[in-house]
Design a protein around this motif. Structure first.
Motif, short mmCIF file in Angstrom:
data_model
loop_
_atom_site.label_atom_id
_atom_site.label_comp_id
_atom_site.label_asym_id
_atom_site.label_seq_id
_atom_site.Cartn_x
_atom_site.Cartn_y
_atom_site.Cartn_z
N MET A 162 92.52 -33.47 -0.56
CA MET A 162 93.08 -32.21 -0.11
C MET A 162 94.37 -32.39 0.68
O MET A 162 95.04 -31.41 1.00
CB MET A 162 92.06 -31.47 0.76
CG MET A 162 91.68 -32.19 2.04
SD MET A 162 90.39 -31.33 2.98
CE MET A 162 91.26 -29.84 3.46
N GLU A 163 94.77 -33.63 0.95
CA GLU A 163 96.04 -33.89 1.64
C GLU A 163 97.24 -33.72 0.73
O GLU A 163 98.39 -33.74 1.18
CB GLU A 163 96.05 -35.31 2.22
CG GLU A 163 94.92 -35.62 3.18
CD GLU A 163 93.69 -36.18 2.51
OE1 GLU A 163 92.85 -36.78 3.20
OE2 GLU A 163 93.55 -36.02 1.26
N ALA A 164 97.00 -33.56 -0.57
CA ALA A 164 98.08 -33.52 -1.56
C ALA A 164 98.95 -32.29 -1.41
O ALA A 164 98.50 -31.22 -1.00
CB ALA A 164 97.51 -33.57 -2.97
N GLY A 165 100.22 -32.44 -1.78
CA GLY A 165 101.12 -31.30 -1.85
C GLY A 165 100.97 -30.58 -3.18
O GLY A 165 100.41 -31.11 -4.14
N GLY A 166 101.45 -29.34 -3.25
CA GLY A 166 101.33 -28.56 -4.48
C GLY A 166 99.92 -28.05 -4.67
O GLY A 166 99.17 -27.85 -3.71
N HIS A 167 99.54 -27.84 -5.91
CA HIS A 167 98.22 -27.29 -6.21
C HIS A 167 97.14 -28.34 -5.93
O HIS A 167 97.23 -29.48 -6.36
CB HIS A 167 98.16 -26.83 -7.66
CG HIS A 167 98.85 -25.53 -7.87
ND1 HIS A 167 100.19 -25.44 -8.19
CD2 HIS A 167 98.40 -24.25 -7.77
CE1 HIS A 167 100.53 -24.17 -8.29
NE2 HIS A 167 99.47 -23.42 -8.04
N VAL A 168 96.13 -27.92 -5.20
CA VAL A 168 95.06 -28.82 -4.76
C VAL A 168 93.75 -28.31 -5.35
O VAL A 168 93.31 -27.21 -5.03
CB VAL A 168 94.98 -28.89 -3.23
CG1 VAL A 168 93.87 -29.84 -2.81
CG2 VAL A 168 96.31 -29.34 -2.64
N ARG A 169 93.14 -29.12 -6.19
CA ARG A 169 91.95 -28.69 -6.92
C ARG A 169 90.69 -28.69 -6.03
O ARG A 169 89.92 -27.74 -6.05
CB ARG A 169 91.73 -29.61 -8.12
CG ARG A 169 90.49 -29.30 -8.94
CD ARG A 169 90.56 -27.91 -9.53
NE ARG A 169 89.50 -27.71 -10.53
CZ ARG A 169 89.21 -26.56 -11.06
NH1 ARG A 169 89.90 -25.48 -10.72
NH2 ARG A 169 88.25 -26.44 -11.96
N GLY A 170 90.45 -29.77 -5.29
CA GLY A 170 89.24 -29.89 -4.49
C GLY A 170 89.48 -29.58 -3.03
O GLY A 170 90.58 -29.20 -2.62
N ARG A 171 88.44 -29.78 -2.23
CA ARG A 171 88.55 -29.51 -0.80
C ARG A 171 87.96 -30.66 0.02
O ARG A 171 87.46 -30.46 1.10
CB ARG A 171 87.84 -28.19 -0.44
CG ARG A 171 88.56 -26.95 -0.96
CD ARG A 171 89.94 -26.80 -0.33
NE ARG A 171 90.64 -25.61 -0.78
CZ ARG A 171 91.43 -25.57 -1.84
NH1 ARG A 171 91.60 -26.66 -2.58
NH2 ARG A 171 92.06 -24.45 -2.18
N GLN A 172 88.07 -31.88 -0.52
CA GLN A 172 87.60 -33.04 0.20
C GLN A 172 88.78 -33.92 0.59
O GLN A 172 89.73 -34.08 -0.19
CB GLN A 172 86.65 -33.88 -0.66
CG GLN A 172 85.30 -33.26 -0.93
CD GLN A 172 84.48 -34.14 -1.85
OE1 GLN A 172 84.59 -34.05 -3.07
NE2 GLN A 172 83.66 -35.00 -1.26
N PRO A 173 88.73 -34.54 1.78
CA PRO A 173 89.74 -35.54 2.11
C PRO A 173 89.66 -36.70 1.12
O PRO A 173 88.57 -37.01 0.60
CB PRO A 173 89.35 -35.99 3.52
CG PRO A 173 88.45 -34.93 4.04
CD PRO A 173 87.74 -34.34 2.86
N LEU A 174 90.77 -37.35 0.87
CA LEU A 174 90.80 -38.44 -0.11
C LEU A 174 89.83 -39.55 0.28
O LEU A 174 89.17 -40.13 -0.60
CB LEU A 174 92.23 -39.00 -0.22
CG LEU A 174 92.43 -40.13 -1.23
CD1 LEU A 174 92.03 -39.68 -2.64
CD2 LEU A 174 93.88 -40.60 -1.20
#
Length: 496
Positions: A162-174
């Motif tokens: 969920m730290e990713a920029g743009g569209h984020v599919r999940g809601r878990q930290p990497l």
């Protein structure tokens, strides 16, 4: 696909780094470095893909919703500049069905080496690409999605935190998602989400990923097609300057969160994003850019740039200047290799008996056998949960089993690497045996027998291990498996 070979890298330091960082995924994709350019829509065009690919990484053209004419032009531009393999990223869920069909037809006709899919899995597209000999990558946001993508035929997965920029599919930290995905699948996994420097990449490689996908770090480069305003906002970003929001939603399915830099839209200065109003705030190549749309500002964009979607991952705070893509990739590769090399040296110095341990191929083989079993156990638990367990208490037991199996996969992979071994990628045959059974009680009973097999192996192995830390970890693993057996038995007893 052309084989990867670090020997043709002229830079001696980068050649050494490529040797340290090499993973099997490099052979699969045909790149020298396991560093992949995210297929950022609009931003990752031919100039950036070429720079990344020629520098040793693997580039993905970001062609979401783009017309076939532009895709053809961009593919031809990359091929004119380099003979190295590359790929194209498309997003079925955000693309009209007719356009999507034409995109796939063209990519296969052009014999593009690889296609990357994101958001909703399209098994028919995976099947078509595989049949044509095209490599298929899928970006996922959960272990369940990872397993589904593998079963559909994907060859490489990208676990997006969920730290990713743009569209984020999940809601878990990497850090939470990556080990779950690694435990669930047997194909190569790349990590994505907030990765901006060598420290980030070294961490995910140490955790078991075969490589890293980089977005924000390569958006802020000279070859990126992002608007200079967007790039400068990334350079100026500090910790806490990004957030996940659904404010930018036009052109995508509802409920699709994006990580962006804070701006007037996220502060609520333009009213409700879901009022239904369609207000032009700019233009790109004659096409209007609407307030609350998912369009980010590109070189060709004009208008109120500040109010557009300024995509950025949490790693933006560690990007302090705009650089050349090759320069940035080289710096990340060298830093990663140095950190991984230092870990090996420190591990050797920390244990006087480590040298003897490194040569213990028998122990490595035993740990790898356990790793296969734990992957199978994790996959069984995850699959049973996906299929549905009516008893809430039993479902919680199975979630605990899954969490534990994932944890022990990580422990075993770390132990194997410290012995200078390479963790295997197989999932034991046990998974297929369990799922071939007709009902849940039978599957749970066989799962318990599998837990008992692991416990038996651990009891035999523990007296042979001299390293106190490893013995303690495997002792805890033994206790956990014994507890699992007891908890599952409590639910099997009434059935019996």
């Amino acid at each position: 696909m052309q084989a990867a070979d670090a020997k043709d890298i002229e830079d001696p330091a980068l050649r050494r780094a490529a040797g340290v960082l090499h993973r099997p995924v490099c052979e699969l994709l045909g790149c020298r470095l396991p560093l992949v350019l995210a297929g950022m829509g609009g931003v990752a065009r031919a100039e950036l893909v070429t720079a990344v690919t020629r520098a040793g990484g693997f580039g993905l053209l970001g062609m979401v919703r783009e017309p076939p004419a532009l895709i053809r032009e961009q593919v031809q531009a990359v091929r004119a500049a380099t003979d190295r393999p590359f790929g194209v990223s498309i997003i079925p869920a955000a693309t009209e069905a007719g356009l999507l069909r034409r995109q796939v037809d063209l990519l296969l006709a052009l014999e593009v080496p690889a296609v990357c899919l994101f958001w909703d899995l399209s098994a028919p597209i995976v099947e078509r690409c595989r049949a044509a000999g095209t490599r298929v990558l899928c970006q996922v946001g959960s272990a369940a999605e990872a397993l589904a993508a593998q079963e559909a035929g994907a060859q490489v997965l990208i676990a997006q935190g969920m730290e990713a920029g743009g569209h984020v599919r999940g809601r878990q930290p990497l850090a939470e998602l990556l080990p779950e995905v690694l435990a669930a699948v047997r194909i190569p996994v790349l990590a994505a989400g907030g990765l901006a420097d060598g420290g980030d990449v070294a961490a995910v490689l140490s955790a078991g990923a075969q490589g890293a996908m980089l977005g924000t770090a390569l958006l802020a480069t000279h070859e990126s097609f992002a608007h200079p305003y967007h790039q400068q906002r990334i350079v100026d970003a500090r910790e806490g300057d990004t957030l996940l929001t659904e404010d930018f939603h036009i052109n995508w399915p509802r409920g699709a969160g994006v990580r962006v830099l804070v701006n007037s839209v996220t502060r609520g200065e333009h009213g409700s994003p879901f009022s239904g109003a369609r207000i032009p705030i700019g233009a790109d190549a004659g096409r209007p850019i609407l307030m609350f749309s998912t369009d980010s500002p590109l070189r060709s964009t004009s208008g109120n740039l500040e109010a557009m979607a300024l995509y950025a991952g949490q790693g933006a705070a560690r990007i302090d200047r705009i650089a050349g893509a090759a320069e940035r990739l080289r710096a990340i590769a060298l830093d990663t290799a140095d950190r991984l090399g230092a870990e090996l040296v420190q591990g050797s110095q920390a244990d006087p008996g480590a040298e003897a341990g490194r040569r213990d191929d028998t122990l490595i083989a035993a740990l790898d056998e356990l790793l296969e079993a734990e992957r199978a156990g994790a996959r069984v638990a995850l699959t049973l949960l996906r299929e549905g367990i009516g008893d809430d208490a039993l479902a919680e037991v199975m979630r605990e089993v899954h969490r534990g199996e994932v944890q022990w996969c990580g422990v075993l992979m770390t132990a194997i690497r410290r012995l200078d071994g390479t963790p295997g990628t197989r999932t034991g045959d046990f998974f297929g045996k369990v799922m071939a059974l007709p009902d849940l009680p039978a599957r749970l009973a066989l799962l318990n027998r599998g837990q008992g097999w692991v416990a038996k192996k651990l009891k035999a192995l523990l007296p042979e291990i001299g390293d106190e830390e490893l013995r303690a970890a495997l002792g805890a693993m033994l206790t956990a498996h014994q507890d699992n057996i007891e908890h599952v038995n409590a639910h099997l007893a009434p059935v019996a």
